[in-house]
Design a protein around this motif. Structure first.
Motif, short mmCIF file in Angstrom:
data_model
loop_
_atom_site.label_atom_id
_atom_site.label_comp_id
_atom_site.label_asym_id
_atom_site.label_seq_id
_atom_site.Cartn_x
_atom_site.Cartn_y
_atom_site.Cartn_z
N ASN A 166 -121.38 -69.86 -9.42
CA ASN A 166 -119.96 -70.05 -9.12
C ASN A 166 -119.70 -71.42 -8.51
O ASN A 166 -120.41 -71.87 -7.60
N GLU A 167 -118.67 -72.07 -9.02
CA GLU A 167 -118.26 -73.38 -8.50
C GLU A 167 -116.86 -73.34 -7.90
O GLU A 167 -116.58 -74.07 -6.95
N ARG A 168 -115.97 -72.51 -8.44
CA ARG A 168 -114.61 -72.42 -7.91
C ARG A 168 -114.56 -71.24 -6.94
O ARG A 168 -114.68 -70.09 -7.35
N LEU A 169 -114.40 -71.56 -5.67
CA LEU A 169 -114.46 -70.54 -4.63
C LEU A 169 -113.27 -70.65 -3.68
O LEU A 169 -112.81 -71.75 -3.35
N LEU A 170 -112.77 -69.50 -3.26
CA LEU A 170 -111.90 -69.44 -2.09
C LEU A 170 -112.76 -69.03 -0.91
O LEU A 170 -113.88 -68.52 -1.06
N VAL A 171 -112.25 -69.25 0.28
CA VAL A 171 -112.90 -68.73 1.48
C VAL A 171 -111.90 -67.80 2.16
O VAL A 171 -110.71 -68.09 2.23
N GLY A 172 -112.39 -66.66 2.63
CA GLY A 172 -111.50 -65.68 3.23
C GLY A 172 -111.93 -65.31 4.64
O GLY A 172 -113.11 -65.44 5.00
N ALA A 173 -110.98 -64.87 5.44
CA ALA A 173 -111.25 -64.37 6.79
C ALA A 173 -110.33 -63.18 7.04
O ALA A 173 -109.16 -63.20 6.63
N GLU A 174 -110.85 -62.16 7.70
CA GLU A 174 -110.07 -60.95 7.91
C GLU A 174 -110.44 -60.28 9.22
O GLU A 174 -111.60 -60.35 9.65
N GLU A 175 -109.45 -59.65 9.82
CA GLU A 175 -109.68 -58.80 10.98
C GLU A 175 -109.19 -57.39 10.67
O GLU A 175 -108.17 -57.21 10.02
N VAL A 176 -109.94 -56.41 11.13
CA VAL A 176 -109.62 -55.00 10.88
C VAL A 176 -109.53 -54.28 12.21
O VAL A 176 -110.41 -54.44 13.07
N PHE A 177 -108.48 -53.50 12.39
CA PHE A 177 -108.32 -52.75 13.64
C PHE A 177 -107.47 -51.51 13.37
O PHE A 177 -106.82 -51.39 12.32
N PRO A 178 -107.46 -50.55 14.29
CA PRO A 178 -106.71 -49.30 14.06
C PRO A 178 -105.21 -49.55 13.94
O PRO A 178 -104.66 -50.43 14.61
N SER A 179 -104.57 -48.76 13.11
CA SER A 179 -103.12 -48.84 12.94
C SER A 179 -102.42 -48.07 14.05
O SER A 179 -102.94 -47.07 14.55
N ASP A 245 -110.21 -55.64 20.50
CA ASP A 245 -111.45 -55.26 19.85
C ASP A 245 -111.20 -55.09 18.36
O ASP A 245 -110.62 -54.11 17.93
N VAL A 246 -111.63 -56.07 17.57
CA VAL A 246 -111.40 -56.02 16.13
C VAL A 246 -112.71 -56.29 15.39
O VAL A 246 -113.63 -56.91 15.93
N GLU A 247 -112.77 -55.80 14.17
CA GLU A 247 -113.89 -56.12 13.29
C GLU A 247 -113.51 -57.36 12.49
O GLU A 247 -112.42 -57.45 11.92
N ARG A 248 -114.42 -58.32 12.41
CA ARG A 248 -114.15 -59.56 11.68
C ARG A 248 -115.01 -59.63 10.42
O ARG A 248 -116.19 -59.31 10.45
#
Length: 374
Positions: A166-179, A245-248
């Protein structure tokens, strides 16, 4: 860890793509070993875990590891004013509990007869022998007829098999926590060329969990993707109170379309390693499962007949042609570089043809294109 062993297929990477192909091959009576450097598959997760309707319809995903269904999508311009809201009459998305799903897929692979070795690092492959390193640092050699690279967007197996990378890439970041709970589960999408350059930011709230994220081209995040995510947090629509307190999660996302050379006489690539991610939506869970089934068919034929040339049917170039429109749309999105230009472009989404196109993207009946059955 043993000093060495023989296997028909060595699968490198215990994500959904690798575990699915291992389960299919082991179920057909082949000797399969799966290795992953992670000792705990619930760690270092790199996907939001959004499953689309076609995947939910076609694959037996354990319902206990899927969140509530989502039927509503809200699209926002950079100003966050006047979102375009799309509502489907069907359940379109469900967000997976990825640690639970990885554990379930690993259990399925073991039940089918595959050997799953966690905490085991792949160190290279040459002349039919794979070098592995256990969690205790002890090396071993596995003699494998074929190797499957399910080891992510920057696949080392691809390099060792002299396949495309792969040469064309995005980079992502996310946080997950309770609703905090929501009356209408919604997939919020923010089109913002500065906070999500070339892609989008998102808040997916299904009433159980919130996934807050951004993705874009790494070179266009002047202060890094995590800084952009913090800025997005301050303005993100529909965002409930965010706990401390979040999951990254984070990582690269291939968006150049399926790679051309994804197989050789020694093995093949699946999932992100093969570029099996929608160039437009960056969704990879549906493609990874479908391509793994195609890979299992090709490997089964090669193992059954003893003819490695059977892997020629696993041809990325033939499938890649079906991605031309989505690759073109991906590049068009990347050309919009200012919030003002995005606001102007967003007006097209407010028209009837624009909303029809958006509904086609989010609620389409299409799935990952594979060869028609012979």
């Amino acid at each position: 860890m043993s000093a060495g062993w023989d296997t028909d297929v060595l699968v490198v990477g215990a994500g959904l793509a690798g575990l699915h192909v291992a389960t299919l091959l082991a179920g057909r009576g082949h000797a399969v070993s799966v290795v992953d450097k992670r000792a705990d598959l619930g760690r270092s997760i790199r996907t939001t875990g959004i499953f689309v309707r076609r995947t939910l319809d076609d694959f037996p995903l354990p319902a206990g590891h899927l969140g509530p269904p989502i039927r509503q999508v809200a699209l926002y311009p950079p100003s966050l004013r006047r979102p375009v809201v799309l509502v489907s009459g069907r359940d379109e998305f469900r967000v997976g509990d990825m640690p639970g799903l990885y554990a379930a897929f690993a259990a399925r692979a073991r039940e089918a007869g595959a050997q799953v070795l966690l905490g085991t690092r792949y160190a290279g492959y040459a002349d039919g022998a794979a070098q592995l390193v256990g969690g205790d640092g002890a090396p071993s050699v596995v003699r494998a007829r074929f190797v499957v690279g399910a080891d992510g967007a920057r696949s080392r197996v691809a390099r060792d098999l002299h396949l495309d990378r792969n040469e064309r890439l995005l980079v992502g970041a996310e946080e997950v926590f309770p609703s905090a709970g929501t009356e209408v589960p919604t997939f919020h999408c923010v089109l913002h060329p500065r906070l999500a350059p070339g892609y989008l930011g998102w808040v997916v709230d299904d009433g159980e969990h919130v996934h807050l994220g951004t993705a874009g081209y790494a070179s266009r995040y002047p202060e890094g993707v995590w800084r952009a995510l913090r800025e997005l947090t301050a303005v993100a629509p529909g965002l409930p109170s965010r706990p401390t307190d979040v999951e990254r999660r984070g990582g690269p996302i291939p968006v150049g379309g399926l790679l051309r050379r994804i197989s050789s006489r020694r093995g093949l690539l699946v999932g992100d390693a093969a570029g099996a991610v929608s160039p437009l939506t960056a969704g990879g869970l549906d493609p990874c499962l479908r391509l793994s089934e195609h890979a299992a068919d090709a490997l089964d034929e090669a193992l059954t007949t003893g003819d490695p040339s059977a892997l020629r049917s696993y041809d990325g170039a033939a499938l890649r042609r079906r991605f031309r429109g989505r690759v073109a749309m991906r590049r068009s999105m990347g050309l919009v570089r200012s919030p003002a230009a995005m606001e102007a472009a967003f007006t097209a989404l407010r028209t009837t043809p624009g909303q029809r196109a958006a509904r086609s993207i989010f609620f389409a009946d299409r799935s990952f294109p594979l060869p028609a059955p012979v």
